[in-house]
Scaffold this motif. Sequence first.
Motif, short mmCIF file in Angstrom:
data_model
loop_
_atom_site.label_atom_id
_atom_site.label_comp_id
_atom_site.label_asym_id
_atom_site.label_seq_id
_atom_site.Cartn_x
_atom_site.Cartn_y
_atom_site.Cartn_z
N ARG A 62 0.83 -1.21 0.00
CA ARG A 62 0.00 0.00 0.00
C ARG A 62 0.87 1.26 0.00
O ARG A 62 0.60 2.21 -0.73
CB ARG A 62 -0.92 0.00 1.21
CG ARG A 62 -2.04 -1.02 1.08
CD ARG A 62 -2.91 -1.07 2.29
NE ARG A 62 -3.68 0.18 2.37
CZ ARG A 62 -4.36 0.54 3.42
NH1 ARG A 62 -4.36 -0.20 4.50
NH2 ARG A 62 -5.05 1.65 3.42
N GLU A 78 -7.10 2.77 -7.23
CA GLU A 78 -7.70 1.49 -6.82
C GLU A 78 -6.73 0.65 -6.00
O GLU A 78 -7.13 -0.14 -5.16
CB GLU A 78 -8.20 0.71 -8.03
CG GLU A 78 -9.31 1.41 -8.79
CD GLU A 78 -10.55 1.64 -7.95
OE1 GLU A 78 -10.89 0.79 -7.11
OE2 GLU A 78 -11.18 2.70 -8.12
N PHE A 79 -5.44 0.82 -6.24
CA PHE A 79 -4.45 0.05 -5.50
C PHE A 79 -4.27 0.55 -4.08
O PHE A 79 -3.67 -0.13 -3.25
CB PHE A 79 -3.10 0.06 -6.24
CG PHE A 79 -3.09 -0.80 -7.45
CD1 PHE A 79 -2.84 -2.16 -7.36
CD2 PHE A 79 -3.36 -0.26 -8.70
CE1 PHE A 79 -2.83 -2.96 -8.48
CE2 PHE A 79 -3.36 -1.06 -9.83
CZ PHE A 79 -3.10 -2.41 -9.72
N GLU A 83 -10.50 -1.62 0.47
CA GLU A 83 -11.08 -2.94 0.16
C GLU A 83 -10.18 -3.79 -0.72
O GLU A 83 -10.35 -5.00 -0.79
CB GLU A 83 -12.47 -2.79 -0.47
CG GLU A 83 -12.49 -2.09 -1.80
CD GLU A 83 -12.61 -0.56 -1.71
OE1 GLU A 83 -12.80 0.06 -2.76
OE2 GLU A 83 -12.50 0.02 -0.61
N THR A 84 -9.21 -3.18 -1.36
CA THR A 84 -8.27 -3.92 -2.19
C THR A 84 -7.40 -4.85 -1.35
O THR A 84 -6.99 -5.91 -1.80
CB THR A 84 -7.36 -2.94 -2.97
OG1 THR A 84 -8.19 -2.12 -3.79
CG2 THR A 84 -6.33 -3.65 -3.82
N TRP A 85 -7.14 -4.47 -0.12
CA TRP A 85 -6.15 -5.15 0.70
C TRP A 85 -6.72 -6.00 1.83
O TRP A 85 -5.97 -6.54 2.63
CB TRP A 85 -5.18 -4.11 1.28
CG TRP A 85 -4.54 -3.35 0.19
CD1 TRP A 85 -4.86 -2.10 -0.26
CD2 TRP A 85 -3.48 -3.81 -0.65
NE1 TRP A 85 -4.07 -1.75 -1.32
CE2 TRP A 85 -3.21 -2.78 -1.58
CE3 TRP A 85 -2.74 -4.97 -0.71
CZ2 TRP A 85 -2.22 -2.90 -2.55
CZ3 TRP A 85 -1.75 -5.08 -1.67
CH2 TRP A 85 -1.51 -4.06 -2.58
N GLY A 89 -10.42 -9.09 -1.30
CA GLY A 89 -9.68 -8.28 -2.26
C GLY A 89 -10.51 -8.05 -3.51
O GLY A 89 -11.68 -7.70 -3.43
N TRP A 90 -9.92 -8.29 -4.65
CA TRP A 90 -10.59 -8.09 -5.93
C TRP A 90 -11.27 -9.35 -6.45
O TRP A 90 -11.66 -9.40 -7.62
CB TRP A 90 -9.59 -7.61 -6.96
CG TRP A 90 -9.19 -6.19 -6.81
CD1 TRP A 90 -9.87 -5.19 -6.16
CD2 TRP A 90 -8.03 -5.58 -7.34
NE1 TRP A 90 -9.19 -4.02 -6.24
CE2 TRP A 90 -8.05 -4.22 -6.97
CE3 TRP A 90 -6.96 -6.03 -8.08
CZ2 TRP A 90 -7.06 -3.33 -7.33
CZ3 TRP A 90 -5.97 -5.15 -8.44
CH2 TRP A 90 -6.03 -3.81 -8.07
#
Length: 116
Positions: A62, A78-79, A83-85, A89-90
């Motif tokens: 991050r 987005e990275f 919520e990506t982490w 995740g995705w």
Amino acid sequence: MVDRLAGYGGSLVRAGLGPRDAAVAVDFVADLVFSSSVAMRGLDRTVPDAAGGSLTARESHRRAWARESAGRHPFEAEFTAEETWHGRGWFDDKLAIFLDGLATRIAPGSAGQGNG
């Protein structure tokens, strides 16, 4: 698990996919589940930081995205999204893109015929 996967594959064939496409689709989703799970768990491991301490791989990634990409391209935000982490995740987004693509292999009106 095999019975469940066979059921999913059978449903895909009844929806209009060919047997090979249905088998690959089931295998793809299984691979996505496993790889996503391993990747998200891996973010909890600790890694060294530049100051000689440690932090989680999640925080390291991050920070790198926040520092290196500071908004040069809109997708980069987005990275750094929370919520990506965490959680899945995705996974849901990846599955949706895959299913959208898979739907293009079903010819209109072919449900129940097993074409494709």
